[in-house]
Scaffold this active site. Structure first.
Site, short mmCIF file in Angstrom:
data_model
loop_
_atom_site.label_atom_id
_atom_site.label_comp_id
_atom_site.label_asym_id
_atom_site.label_seq_id
_atom_site.Cartn_x
_atom_site.Cartn_y
_atom_site.Cartn_z
N LYS A 113 0.83 -1.22 0.00
CA LYS A 113 0.00 0.00 0.00
C LYS A 113 0.86 1.26 0.00
CE LYS A 113 -4.50 -1.65 1.14
NZ LYS A 113 -5.75 -1.56 1.88
N LYS A 201 -3.39 -10.78 -6.55
CA LYS A 201 -4.76 -11.13 -6.13
C LYS A 201 -5.78 -10.14 -6.70
CE LYS A 201 -5.75 -8.75 -1.79
NZ LYS A 201 -7.16 -8.40 -1.84
N LYS A 204 -10.65 -5.39 -4.51
CA LYS A 204 -11.88 -4.66 -4.78
C LYS A 204 -11.67 -3.18 -5.07
CE LYS A 204 -13.57 -4.43 0.06
NZ LYS A 204 -12.45 -3.71 0.58
P1 ATP Z 1 -8.81 -3.37 -1.01
O1 ATP Z 1 -8.48 -3.59 -2.45
O2 ATP Z 1 -9.82 -2.28 -0.81
O3 ATP Z 1 -7.63 -3.27 -0.11
P2 ATP Z 1 -9.53 -6.16 -0.72
O4 ATP Z 1 -10.16 -6.59 -1.98
O5 ATP Z 1 -8.18 -6.69 -0.42
O6 ATP Z 1 -9.64 -4.61 -0.53
P3 ATP Z 1 -10.46 -6.35 1.97
O7 ATP Z 1 -11.52 -5.49 2.51
O8 ATP Z 1 -9.06 -5.93 2.30
O9 ATP Z 1 -10.55 -6.55 0.40
O10 ATP Z 1 -10.67 -7.84 2.40
C1 ATP Z 1 -11.88 -8.41 2.81
C2 ATP Z 1 -11.71 -9.90 2.93
O11 ATP Z 1 -11.67 -10.48 1.62
C3 ATP Z 1 -10.41 -10.32 3.62
O12 ATP Z 1 -10.64 -11.44 4.45
C4 ATP Z 1 -9.52 -10.70 2.47
O13 ATP Z 1 -8.55 -11.64 2.85
C5 ATP Z 1 -10.52 -11.29 1.50
N1 ATP Z 1 -10.03 -11.18 0.13
C6 ATP Z 1 -9.65 -10.04 -0.48
N2 ATP Z 1 -9.25 -10.30 -1.73
C7 ATP Z 1 -9.39 -11.63 -1.91
C8 ATP Z 1 -9.12 -12.51 -3.01
N3 ATP Z 1 -8.65 -12.05 -4.15
N4 ATP Z 1 -9.37 -13.83 -2.85
C9 ATP Z 1 -9.86 -14.30 -1.68
N5 ATP Z 1 -10.13 -13.54 -0.61
C10 ATP Z 1 -9.90 -12.21 -0.71
#
Ligand code: ATP
Ligand code: LTN
Length: 335
Positions: A113, A201, A204
């Protein structure tokens, strides 16, 4: 027998997508029958990167409606907004005083980040895993279902809990329950990869929307994204994470939304090309998301009902959280 406690949080940043759904939301819905569940929407974590205030507020409502559309039951599970329960910030401060710069500096999410938001490397971003530890330890949580990217943060949380339990060992029960992570294997959704770059990965808040299938994407958009997703050279359909990561990711998603095993999908596509698989996957994904989207649209119009759920959730959460906070304050010598 007392029920074990489960807790997991999502940041109201970006838009909920299939990685969040297949990796965690789907697990939560099946686990809520067996655990006492807490699901904070972690808005204080989200503001470690700049957020538009109006969008942030809107997203909190949208995420709660989506949680319920995905199958979370507010009668069974406590759904609340992290900032409505001030005990999270208070315990985070206390835990900050037991966290070392060196261990926080090793966190890969902080490094990632910091690179992505090089003009805003704030101390909240650095202390992010300490606040996450407070979220977990306040509720004496036993089980934390998360995606693979959160493994390192959970390790830190466990270390902090051990550190305080050890330093303040008493005859009575320890200060904190040591939480266990629950991380599905990659082939069961623990790490859904980006559609255009399967080496990272799916995320979102990715600025390139082509990388991500959002839960509220329209059918046409899902079709396009899957069709254009990066697959690998060759044309044979087989599951090989190392040499065919793009295809392995599509097969994982297909398996999770269809309920068929990866092996049976691979078998049924022998002699057929990637194009064929992509068309069928897009269709399966659209059909899987359709009822969820319909339910979301019904729920999202009732703001009053969402406010009630959040109010009740915060009250329940506060009662539990205050017990732990008071015990910690008392133990470390605060009058
Ligand atoms: P951001 O991009 O806003 O940082 P993010 O997509 O990583 O967000 P988070 O809010 O950080 O999402 O995560 C919410 C949950 O979803 C966490 O438990 C995280 O481990 C899970 N998660 C996020 N991305 C993935 C993915 N690609 N596959 C499986 N689980 C995921
Ligand atoms: N750090 C997590 C979100 C999060 C969380 C938590 C997950 C905040 N607090 C407590 C599980 C338990 C993330 O970035 N995905």
């Amino acid at each position: 027998m007392t029920q074990k406690t489960l807790l997991s949080g999502i940041q109201p940043s970006g838009k909920l997508m299939i990685g969040n759904y297949l990796g965690v939301l789907k697990q939560w819905t099946s686990m809520q029958e067996d655990y006492r569940c807490f699901f904070p929407l972690v808005d204080l974590h989200a503001i470690t990167v700049r957020q538009d205030p109006n969008l942030l507020r809107e997203r909190c409502y949208q995420f709660v409606a989506l949680y319920i559309a995905c199958g979370l039951n507010p009668q069974k599970s406590t759904i609340f907004i992290q900032s409505h329960v001030p005990q999270h910030s208070e315990l985070a401060w206390l835990l900050n005083c037991f966290s070392y710069m060196g261990e926080l500096n090793r966190m890969t999410q902080f490094k990632d980040k910091s690179q992505r938001h090089a003009n805003n490397i704030n101390s909240g971003l650095f202390g992010y895993p300490v606040l996450m530890s407070a979220d977990i330890l306040l509720y004496q949580s036993d089980l934390i279902p998360v995606g693979e990217d959160q493994k390192q943060h959970l390790e830190l949380c466990r270390n902090l809990a051990h550190r305080l339990n050890h330093e303040y060992a008493t005859e009575k029960s320890p200060l904190f329950t040591i939480p266990e992570p629950y991380i599905p294997p990659k082939s069961s959704g623990g790490r859904i990869m980006s559609l255009q770059d399967p080496s990272v990965k799916m995320s979102k808040s990715d600025s390139n929307e082509q990388n991500v299938v959002f839960l509220l994407d329209e059918a046409k958009s899902i079709e396009k994204k899957i069709k254009r997703s990066v697959t690998d050279s060759g044309s044979e359909i087989l599951y090989d994470e190392k040499n065919k990561p793009g295809l392995a990711n599509l097969l994982t998603i297909f398996s999770l939304v269809s309920g068929n095993t990866i092996e049976s999908i691979v078998d049924s596509y022998q002699g057929k090309g990637y194009g064929h698989l992509k068309v069928d996957l897009a269709e399966a994904l659209i059909e899987h998301l359709r009822p969820l989207q319909e339910r979301y649209h019904e729920l999202s119009s009732d703001r009053g009902e969402i406010d009630n759920i959040l109010k009740k959730g915060a009250e329940t959460a506060k009662n539990v959280a205050q017990k732990t906070l008071s015990a910690v304050q008392n133990t470390i010598g605060l009058v």
